[in-house]
Enzyme design. Structure first.
Site: not given
Length: 265
Positions: A153, A155, A61, A157, A140
């Site tokens: 998301y 932030a 994890d 990346k 991304s």
């Protein structure tokens, strides 16, 4: 023999990178596969072993620092070295900021998408310096251009890109390469499993996927970039264009970003 760790390798891009590396290098590569789902990891490991690669499955994890550290330790205990670290684990998210009531899942997303790569890289760094190895960060296009509904998301990346851009010159004298990959829309289930505004699972994609890149092509581009020790791999012509247009026509790029989001999202 080169030893390569891949996080998030139970399916999608990570699993495909493992399969392609195994086919390319056969017995000359050892692949350390990490993700939460042990059963899926074992299936990927079996496919890689069929191509001749050595494998080690480490259920992990990545949102827990101790498990990231244990992953690196398990790799070194088994193979004694690390030649490549591919920080691929990640989760998606789509929600308008004003609709989010509890920001706790923003923090969870940051642990998964950013901190996991920081923790793994920190633990692996002494071994990567010994081998003059390679680090890959799978970011991304949402880490280059802001996309509506992707505040969380994006932030994570953008932060990932900033961290590895700063790390690259720090490691130049040690001979360790840092490659940041910026995929666009890829035909995986990552968006379906992403967070929604309430912190649950979205269950669908919020993006227009008509021209989604295949997982196979995306994985190949990342592997090619790593092996060529490229600084960046920006995927798709639209992604490359959008990056430069952002500097001279930011309003136009914002309209492009809006067009990438489904009207019914």
């Amino acid at each position: 023999m080169q030893v390569i760790i891949i996080t998030g390798s139970s399916d999608g891009i990570g699993a495909e990178m493992a399969r392609q590396l195994a086919r390319r290098h056969g017995k000359e590569v050892a692949l350390v596969l990490a993700a939460r789902k042990a059963e899926l990891l074992e299936q990927v490991a079996a496919e890689c072993a069929a191509s001749g690669a050595q494998t080690l499955v480490v259920p992990t994890d990545v949102s827990v620092q101790a498990q990231c550290t244990a992953l690196i330790s398990a790799c070194v205990a088994r193979f004694g070295r690390i030649d490549g670290l591919i920080n691929n684990a990640g989760r998606s998210a789509h929600a308008l900021f004003e609709e989010v009531e509890n920001l706790a899942w923003y923090e969870e997303l940051m642990r998964i998408n950013l901190w996991s790569s920081v923790w793994c890289t920190h633990a692996a760094l002494p071994y990567l310096k010994q081998s003059r190895g390679s680090i890959v960060a799978v970011s991304s296009l949402a880490g280059l251009v802001g996309v509506p509904g992707r505040t969380a998301y994006g932030a994570t990346k953008f932060a990932m890109g900033g961290f590895f851009e700063a790390l690259r010159p720090e490691l130049r004298s040690a001979g360790v390469s840092v490659t940041i990959a910026y995929p666009g829309v890829v035909a995986t289930q990552i968006r379906h499993r992403g967070f929604n505004a309430a912190g649950g699972e979205l269950g669908r994609s919020s993006l227009n996927e008509e021209k989604a890149m295949s997982v196979q092509q995306c994985a190949q581009l990342i592997i090619d970039g790593m092996q060529a020790r490229q600084r960046e791999v920006v995927m798709s012509a639209k992604g490359k264009l959008g990056r430069w247009l952002k500097l001279i026509a930011p309003g136009f790029v914002e309209r492009m970003a809006l067009a990438a989001v489904k009207k019914d999202s």
